[in-house]
Design a protein around this motif. Structure first.
Motif, PDB file in Angstrom:
ATOM      1  N   ASN A  88       0.874  -1.175   0.000  1.00  0.00           N
ATOM      2  CA  ASN A  88       0.000   0.000   0.000  1.00  0.00           C
ATOM      3  C   ASN A  88       0.910   1.223   0.000  1.00  0.00           C
ATOM      4  O   ASN A  88       1.477   1.594   1.021  1.00  0.00           O
ATOM      5  N   CYS A  89       1.076   1.850  -1.161  1.00  0.00           N
ATOM      6  CA  CYS A  89       2.073   2.912  -1.315  1.00  0.00           C
ATOM      7  C   CYS A  89       1.683   4.198  -0.585  1.00  0.00           C
ATOM      8  O   CYS A  89       2.535   5.048  -0.314  1.00  0.00           O
ATOM      9  N   ASN A  90       0.411   4.366  -0.247  1.00  0.00           N
ATOM     10  CA  ASN A  90      -0.049   5.609   0.375  1.00  0.00           C
ATOM     11  C   ASN A  90      -0.030   5.510   1.904  1.00  0.00           C
ATOM     12  O   ASN A  90      -1.011   5.785   2.584  1.00  0.00           O
ATOM     13  N   LYS A 228       3.662  -4.808   7.851  1.00  0.00           N
ATOM     14  CA  LYS A 228       2.373  -5.505   7.865  1.00  0.00           C
ATOM     15  C   LYS A 228       2.502  -6.950   7.377  1.00  0.00           C
ATOM     16  O   LYS A 228       1.567  -7.732   7.496  1.00  0.00           O
ATOM     17  N   ALA A 229       3.659  -7.271   6.808  1.00  0.00           N
ATOM     18  CA  ALA A 229       3.851  -8.611   6.246  1.00  0.00           C
ATOM     19  C   ALA A 229       3.840  -9.662   7.354  1.00  0.00           C
ATOM     20  O   ALA A 229       4.520  -9.523   8.362  1.00  0.00           O
ATOM     21  N   GLN A 230       3.061 -10.707   7.166  1.00  0.00           N
ATOM     22  CA  GLN A 230       2.982 -11.798   8.123  1.00  0.00           C
ATOM     23  C   GLN A 230       3.849 -12.992   7.715  1.00  0.00           C
ATOM     24  O   GLN A 230       4.208 -13.815   8.542  1.00  0.00           O
ATOM     25  N   LYS A 231       4.185 -13.040   6.431  1.00  0.00           N
ATOM     26  CA  LYS A 231       5.020 -14.122   5.935  1.00  0.00           C
ATOM     27  C   LYS A 231       5.920 -13.575   4.837  1.00  0.00           C
ATOM     28  O   LYS A 231       5.426 -13.071   3.833  1.00  0.00           O
ATOM     29  N   ALA A 232       7.228 -13.633   5.055  1.00  0.00           N
ATOM     30  CA  ALA A 232       8.169 -13.093   4.073  1.00  0.00           C
ATOM     31  C   ALA A 232       9.398 -13.990   4.023  1.00  0.00           C
ATOM     32  O   ALA A 232      10.390 -13.757   4.709  1.00  0.00           O
TER      33      ALA A 232
END
Length: 267
Positions: A88-90, A228-232
């Motif tokens: 989400n860039c904003n 916000k990433a839950q899996k990376a």
């Protein structure tokens, strides 16, 4: 030589064979409190480095990040170099991953238009005894608490599943890519032995310190800087084909880091 990477590089007495752009804020508090610097050190910094490389020659290595993949859409287990996730860039937090994306695109532009020689390495979350004591990444806070013999504070349920790398392995990967990587290519640095959930990472740190894991709520500054990433999880197969191999698993790396820092602290 000290220099603000957001300003054009001065004349150099000697021309480097290799250039490494590693100037950036890389932890949540800085993303929240220095968002402009976070963006500009990457975007302007990359431009200034590429201008000099195009003028003088040599090879540039750009340190990029797992963050450029954004959030896993649930359609892959691991990020390969051609994967495009969701960002989400904003948002304030987007400054870091979007700046890294632009920096990578700038490498491609300078390669095509000015004949620059540039390669890219995408690092996972890194840790090690050389980390700054001001680092606010979760793994850094776990390690600092363990070194002080304090409980490990987890500010979420800890279900985030990430790739990690010890500083020594990150440096060896950097050297591997700058020496053997193909111009214009990006390479993930990762190994399955260092993939771990945050709650398990907290427990390893607590076990090393003989303490326990406790839960707490993040403050507003911390919350704004959290991913916000839950899996990376990164797929490191491409770099391993060049011959790179890690020297640390997450267990051995965290243990070594805590031991070294504790010895330095007790000095």
């Amino acid at each position: 030589m000290q220099h603000d990477i957001c300003e054009p590089l001065p004349e150099l007495e000697r021309v480097p064979d290799y250039w490494i752009h590693a100037a950036s804020t890389t932890h949540p508090a800085a993303y929240s409190t220095e968002p402009i610097n976070t963006i500009m050190s990457n975007v302007l910094g990359t431009k200034n480095m590429l201008d000099k490389v195009s003028e003088l020659g040599g090879r540039l290595l750009l340190l990029s990040s797992v963050e450029i993949y954004g959030e896993n859409r649930g359609d892959v287990e691991r990020f390969t170099e051609d994967y495009c996730g969701y960002i989400n860039c904003n948002t304030l937090r987007a400054g870091y991953p979007e700046a890294k994306r632009v920096s990578e695109a700038m490498c491609q532009a300078y390669i095509a238009e000015r004949g620059a020689d540039a390669v890219i390495i995408r690092l996972p979350r890194c840790y090690g005894p050389t980390m700054q004591m001001t680092d606010t990444k979760a793994v850094a806070q776990f390690i600092k608490n363990a070194v002080r013999g304090e409980n490990i504070v987890l500010k979420s349920e800890g279900k985030q599943l990430y790739s990690y790398a010890h500083a020594v392995d990150a440096v060896s990967g950097i050297l591997w890519v700058i020496l053997d990587g193909k111009t214009g290519e990006a390479y993930n640095l990762a190994d399955e032995e260092s993939d771990i959930m945050l709650k398990d990472l907290a427990q390893i740190s607590a076990d090393s310190a003989g303490t326990k894991v406790v839960f707490d709520l993040p403050d507003e500054i911390e919350k704004r800087g959290f991913s916000k990433a839950q899996k990376a999880l990164l797929d490191g197969g491409k770099l391993k084909k060049l011959g790179w191999r890690p020297g640390f698993s997450i267990q051995s790396g965290i243990s070594e880091t805590i031991t070294v820092l504790r010895e330095c602290r007790n000095g």
